[in-house]
Design a protein around this motif. Structure first.
Motif, PDB file in Angstrom:
ATOM      1  N   LEU A  28      42.101  47.217  43.932  1.00  0.00           N
ATOM      2  CA  LEU A  28      41.849  47.092  42.792  1.00  0.00           C
ATOM      3  C   LEU A  28      42.731  46.967  41.554  1.00  0.00           C
ATOM      4  N   VAL A  33      34.844  46.897  44.575  1.00  0.00           N
ATOM      5  CA  VAL A  33      36.268  46.499  43.506  1.00  0.00           C
ATOM      6  C   VAL A  33      36.021  45.631  42.676  1.00  0.00           C
ATOM      7  N   PHE A  66      41.904  51.606  34.724  1.00  0.00           N
ATOM      8  CA  PHE A  66      42.122  51.157  36.482  1.00  0.00           C
ATOM      9  C   PHE A  66      42.789  52.715  36.806  1.00  0.00           C
ATOM     10  N   THR A  94      33.868  46.353  40.146  1.00  0.00           N
ATOM     11  CA  THR A  94      34.236  47.612  38.633  1.00  0.00           C
ATOM     12  C   THR A  94      35.271  46.979  37.702  1.00  0.00           C
ATOM     13  N   VAL A  95      35.351  45.656  38.410  1.00  0.00           N
ATOM     14  CA  VAL A  95      36.785  45.364  37.565  1.00  0.00           C
ATOM     15  C   VAL A  95      36.179  43.828  36.862  1.00  0.00           C
TER      16      VAL A  95
END
Length: 216
Positions: A117, A161, A83, A164-165
């Motif tokens: 994030l 975000v 990350f 993405t996570v």
């Protein structure tokens, strides 16, 4: 992680702002509508928001370095470093793309992406196993920057975000619930608290001067 490159980019952006006042102009345009959701001093509303935004951007390299160092001390680099790499790549995108004249306005959304994030990583782990991966709270500061960026753009960044996570956690074995639960159950609680306590002060005070009103 090249924290120095991030700091250098921020320094260049700060110099660019001195000549362009782009971020200041943007904030000046936002002030009136922000007064409905954020409690601001009447006589220095724009100046307060600009100072807050600068601190938020400046916080990024220290924040990433703190997370990197804490992860090494706690032996959880494998969970955090992917990350951090995403945050670093996103923040340094203007450099990688050879863009010139990058200003603070251009870095505000990148700072927001970085802080959100890590916040989303925490939210994900809290909901799945009841434990935050990084117990550093930037929620209030993020809400304020979201308001400055505007609802539409802020929501767009939030969506990126979150996707993405979710993708990272689902696609890599290291984020398997059982593996992380084993780590949490076997960690040294005293070391965990001691290590994060040293770094948690970085986020303190970010939301002191600006507080959302009850009508927000």
């Amino acid at each position: 992680m090249d924290v120095q490159a991030i700091s250098n980019l921020i320094d260049c952006a700060r110099k660019h702002e001195e000549g362009s006042n782009h971020l200041q102009s943007f904030i000046d345009q936002q002030v009136e509508q922000l007064h409905h959701t954020i409690e601001l001093p009447e006589d220095m509303a724009s100046e307060t928001l600009l100072k807050f935004s600068l601190e938020y951007i400046n916080h990024v390299p220290d924040f990433l370095e703190a997370l990197d160092q804490a992860a090494k001390e706690l032996d959880i680099e494998s969970f955090i470093s992917p990350f951090l790499s995403i945050a670093e790549e996103n923040f340094l995108a203007p450099v990688l793309q050879s863009q010139n004249n990058v200003g603070l306005f251009d870095l505000l959304d990148k700072a927001y992406f970085t802080h959100r994030l890590i916040e989303e990583v925490n939210d994900s782990y809290l909901s799945r196993i009841g434990c935050a991966l990084v117990p550093i709270n930037m929620t209030w500061a993020n809400l304020i920057i979201h308001a400055i960026l505007g609802e539409e753009f802020g929501n767009e960044l939030d969506s990126i975000v979150e996707q993405t996570v979710r993708h990272m956690i689902r696609s890599q074995e290291r984020y398997n619930d059982r593996m992380f639960k084993d780590f949490v159950n076997n960690r040294n609680p005293e070391q965990w608290v001691s290590t994060w306590s040293k770094w948690n002060g970085l986020s303190n005070g970010m939301g002191v001067e600006l507080k959302f009103t009850s009508a927000a």
